[in-house]
Design a protein around this motif. Sequence first.
Motif, PDB file in Angstrom:
ATOM      1  N   LEU A   1     -40.733   6.879  80.152  1.00 14.75           N
ATOM      2  CA  LEU A   1     -41.444   7.782  81.057  1.00 14.75           C
ATOM      3  C   LEU A   1     -41.543   9.176  80.451  1.00 14.75           C
ATOM      4  O   LEU A   1     -42.598   9.833  80.541  1.00 14.75           O
ATOM      5  CB  LEU A   1     -40.744   7.840  82.410  1.00 14.75           C
TER       6      LEU A   1
ATOM      7  N   ARG B   1     -44.311   9.171  77.964  1.00 20.79           N
ATOM      8  CA  ARG B   1     -45.626   9.146  78.607  1.00 20.79           C
ATOM      9  C   ARG B   1     -45.997  10.523  79.155  1.00 20.79           C
ATOM     10  O   ARG B   1     -47.147  10.968  79.038  1.00 20.79           O
ATOM     11  CB  ARG B   1     -45.631   8.076  79.717  1.00 20.79           C
TER      12      ARG B   1
ATOM     13  N   TRP C   1     -49.073   4.023  81.737  1.00 19.88           N
ATOM     14  CA  TRP C   1     -47.684   3.808  82.155  1.00 19.88           C
ATOM     15  C   TRP C   1     -47.439   2.324  82.449  1.00 19.88           C
ATOM     16  O   TRP C   1     -46.415   1.761  82.058  1.00 19.88           O
ATOM     17  CB  TRP C   1     -47.384   4.676  83.364  1.00 19.88           C
TER      18      TRP C   1
END
Length: 345
Positions: free
Chosen positions: A74, A77, A90
């Motif tokens: 995460l 991203r 994602w």
Amino acid sequence: MNAQSQDFDRACGALIGMAIGDALGMPSQTLKRADIIRHYGQITDFVAPVDDHPVSHGLSAAEVTDDTEQTLLLATRLIDGNGVLDERLWAKDLIAWEADVRARGLRDLLGPSTKTALEAMLNGTSPAEAGRHGTTNGAAMRIAPVGVATPCLPLNALIDQVELACRLTHNTGEAIAAAAAVASVISSGIEGSSFDATLPQAIKAAELGQERGYAEGDRQIARKISDAIAFARSGVSVEEFADKIGTSVASHEAIPAAFGVVIMAGGDPWKATLIAANIGDDTDTIGAMSGAMAGACIGASGFPTDKIVKVRQANTLPIEQYATDLLTLRERSASQGQPKGEAIS
């Protein structure tokens, strides 16, 4: 780990604390407390999982699990998107991550809410609808990068970023409230607050987060966190605390448990992660969240140096680079306003 500033030290503390809590809880995850004692005695350091562990088989002492890997996924991203989370990318990240885990012959795969949401999306469900039943703790377990990258005020703007990070897989009031509380502690800790000082805003964040997403799951996350904090302060044993609060993958158990663990540890991040490793059931995720929260409120310098060395030796963890990049996003958010997530249809 050479801290260059308080916020850098605390950002590193959140990320390395998450990894340490995850790695300590790795050998005991899914096990009842009696089984933890039978296999390991009292966990006081990183240990390897027992042979043929139902989830952690194939891992070695101090290795991290899905909690850390998905958290850093995460973070990547967010960084690659300059603070904007593209939910389609994602989703692809998570699918590719599980394929890689399978290729490595490991068993620690996607959690139930994430798996269900991604399967629904692959079968044609809109990404906005895919996470409408996700109430487990997967979103909260990997929310630390949002807390590092996003200022704690205005609080609604922080909740916006939490909701965006949650909704693909955990688009429910229960999960968003839980993740919002954890992110609020981390964000406030980055700005210099002690763990105790973060709690009023964390409760408020949970209340606001509860209003987001679909009204599924537990509707009283803020109250359950408050109750867990009060119970932990009452002097009960870890066993009594775990039996009353619960330590399962449900957000309404795991997140209050993580808050209580930090209270019982007196805010000490290493002690908190040790308590979590021995508490039973979802030990790695409770450890990851408690380690991230306590670490954000005291910094990487608050951990024993040799424990950081051990977890680094067992894993590839470019903590300083992630901390630097996430803090850059934080500075940009503070000066330019929160970035908006890409709309999905």
